[in-house]
Design a protein around this motif. Structure first.
Motif, short mmCIF file in Angstrom:
data_model
loop_
_atom_site.label_atom_id
_atom_site.label_comp_id
_atom_site.label_asym_id
_atom_site.label_seq_id
_atom_site.Cartn_x
_atom_site.Cartn_y
_atom_site.Cartn_z
N MET A 16 0.81 -1.22 0.00
CA MET A 16 0.00 0.00 0.00
C MET A 16 0.86 1.28 0.00
O MET A 16 1.78 1.41 0.80
CB MET A 16 -0.88 -0.05 1.27
CG MET A 16 -1.96 0.97 1.30
SD MET A 16 -1.30 2.32 2.20
CE MET A 16 -2.52 2.96 3.14
N ALA A 18 1.18 5.06 0.92
CA ALA A 18 0.53 6.06 1.77
C ALA A 18 0.73 7.46 1.20
O ALA A 18 -0.12 8.34 1.33
CB ALA A 18 1.09 5.98 3.19
N PRO A 37 -6.22 16.57 5.73
CA PRO A 37 -7.20 15.88 6.58
C PRO A 37 -6.69 14.54 7.10
O PRO A 37 -5.60 14.10 6.73
CB PRO A 37 -8.39 15.66 5.63
CG PRO A 37 -7.79 15.67 4.26
CD PRO A 37 -6.59 16.55 4.32
N THR A 43 1.52 11.79 8.82
CA THR A 43 2.35 11.04 9.76
C THR A 43 3.29 10.09 9.01
O THR A 43 4.47 9.98 9.34
CB THR A 43 1.46 10.24 10.75
OG1 THR A 43 0.69 11.17 11.50
CG2 THR A 43 2.30 9.40 11.70
N GLN A 193 -3.45 19.38 11.93
CA GLN A 193 -4.80 19.43 11.37
C GLN A 193 -5.41 20.80 11.60
O GLN A 193 -6.38 21.18 10.96
CB GLN A 193 -5.66 18.36 12.00
CG GLN A 193 -5.40 17.00 11.38
CD GLN A 193 -6.44 15.98 11.78
OE1 GLN A 193 -7.62 16.27 11.84
NE2 GLN A 193 -5.99 14.78 12.06
P1 ATP Z 1 -3.95 11.36 10.80
O1 ATP Z 1 -4.02 12.81 10.96
O2 ATP Z 1 -5.28 10.67 10.94
O3 ATP Z 1 -2.86 10.69 11.59
P2 ATP Z 1 -2.27 11.31 8.47
O4 ATP Z 1 -2.43 12.39 7.46
O5 ATP Z 1 -1.14 11.43 9.40
O6 ATP Z 1 -3.62 11.12 9.23
P3 ATP Z 1 -1.27 8.68 7.92
O7 ATP Z 1 -1.40 8.26 9.34
O8 ATP Z 1 0.08 8.93 7.38
O9 ATP Z 1 -2.17 9.96 7.65
O10 ATP Z 1 -2.00 7.59 7.02
C1 ATP Z 1 -1.91 7.57 5.58
C2 ATP Z 1 -2.44 6.25 5.08
O11 ATP Z 1 -1.56 5.20 5.49
C3 ATP Z 1 -3.82 5.89 5.63
O12 ATP Z 1 -4.56 5.29 4.60
C4 ATP Z 1 -3.50 4.90 6.74
O13 ATP Z 1 -4.56 3.98 6.92
C5 ATP Z 1 -2.26 4.21 6.20
N1 ATP Z 1 -1.38 3.71 7.29
C6 ATP Z 1 -0.85 4.44 8.29
N2 ATP Z 1 -0.10 3.68 9.11
C7 ATP Z 1 -0.14 2.42 8.61
C8 ATP Z 1 0.45 1.16 8.99
N3 ATP Z 1 1.24 1.06 10.05
N4 ATP Z 1 0.15 0.08 8.22
C9 ATP Z 1 -0.64 0.17 7.13
N5 ATP Z 1 -1.21 1.32 6.72
C10 ATP Z 1 -0.99 2.43 7.44
#
Ligand code: ATP
Length: 236
Positions: A16, A18, A37, A43, A193
């Protein structure tokens, strides 16, 4: 020369992706706000910069040197430090002990100097230095998480969701501290955010949506078109 440069960076977990094809540069002494968002990939981006998430393609440069495959521990030596989402303190250690852990890579002399610097920045932590981290308020825990990261004497601080769950007054206090550190020369990558608060302090802005950059540019330009920015970030 840029302190940090991402060149068409893609990262993810297993099959996947990200984040796809992300590019931005962060100069010495700048604050870059990484906005977007839930689930946009913010992250994942900072964990990739720290060396904890796998790079799929593209490159990551620190001081112009290719650091794409550099082990996480080495990145601390290059001057990167993380303030993680949810603080992740050692809850059954005291304030002072948490700070000492953050400075493990430094000499005893550096440790003393850095402790003084952190306590000067956050006098509340000095008052509570023998208290267990678990007994601190949310805001104090965030200060401690920032302080712990500072103990490694970073040149670039990566801060994930500083404002999450904090009272506005505490957010102000922590952001003021970051601004002060930035004036002293520290570069900061701020994942938020809370778009408006991040825009108040940022020099550069990068907005992510579904793992892709939808806006990259000076904060000045973003401040002039906050409605457009909010439409990207999903904020009201
Ligand atoms: P938030 O503010 O909710 O933390 P974000 O912008 O930081 O969101 P990420 O946490 O980087 O987003 O997530 C990006 C994508 O990667 C999402 O679809 C999430 O489900 C996926 N993801 C994050 N961590 C993992 C992991 N350890 N294993 C698999 N997929 C992951």
């Amino acid at each position: 020369m840029a302190l940090l440069e991402l060149q068409n960076l893609s990262c993810g977990y297993g099959e996947m992706l990200a984040v796809s094809n992300l590019s931005f540069t962060l100069a010495e002494g700048e604050i870059l706000a990484l906005l977007g968002p839930n689930g946009a990939g913010k992250t994942s981006t900072i964990l990739t910069i720290m060396g904890h998430v796998q790079v799929k393609s593209g490159a990551l440069l620190i001081d112009g040197r290719d650091a794409t495959r550099l082990p996480a521990l080495k990145r601390t030596e290059f001057g990167l430090a993380l303030v993680p989402e949810g603080r992740r303190l050692f809850s059954d250690l005291t304030v002072s002990e948490n700070l000492t852990v953050g400075g493990y890579s430094r000499s005893r002399n550096d440790e003393k100097r850095n402790l003084t610097r952190v306590f000067d920045l956050f006098p509340r932590l000095f008052e509570r230095r023998t208290q267990l981290a678990a007994s601190l308020s949310g805001g104090e825990q965030q200060m401690l998480a920032i302080g712990r990261a500072l103990m490694s004497m970073p040149r670039l601080l990566l801060v994930d969701e500083l404002s999450l769950g904090l009272m506005p007054k505490m957010v102000d206090l922590c952001l003021d501290a970051l601004k002060r550190l930035n004036k002293e020369g520290l570069a900061i990558l701020l994942v938020e955010q809370n778009t408006s608060r991040a825009l108040d302090v940022a020099d550069q802005v990068c907005v992510l949506a579904s793992g892709r950059s939808v806006f990259t540019g000076p904060a000045e330009a973003a401040r002039k078109d906050v409605d457009l920015l909010h439409s990207y970030t999903g904020a009201a």
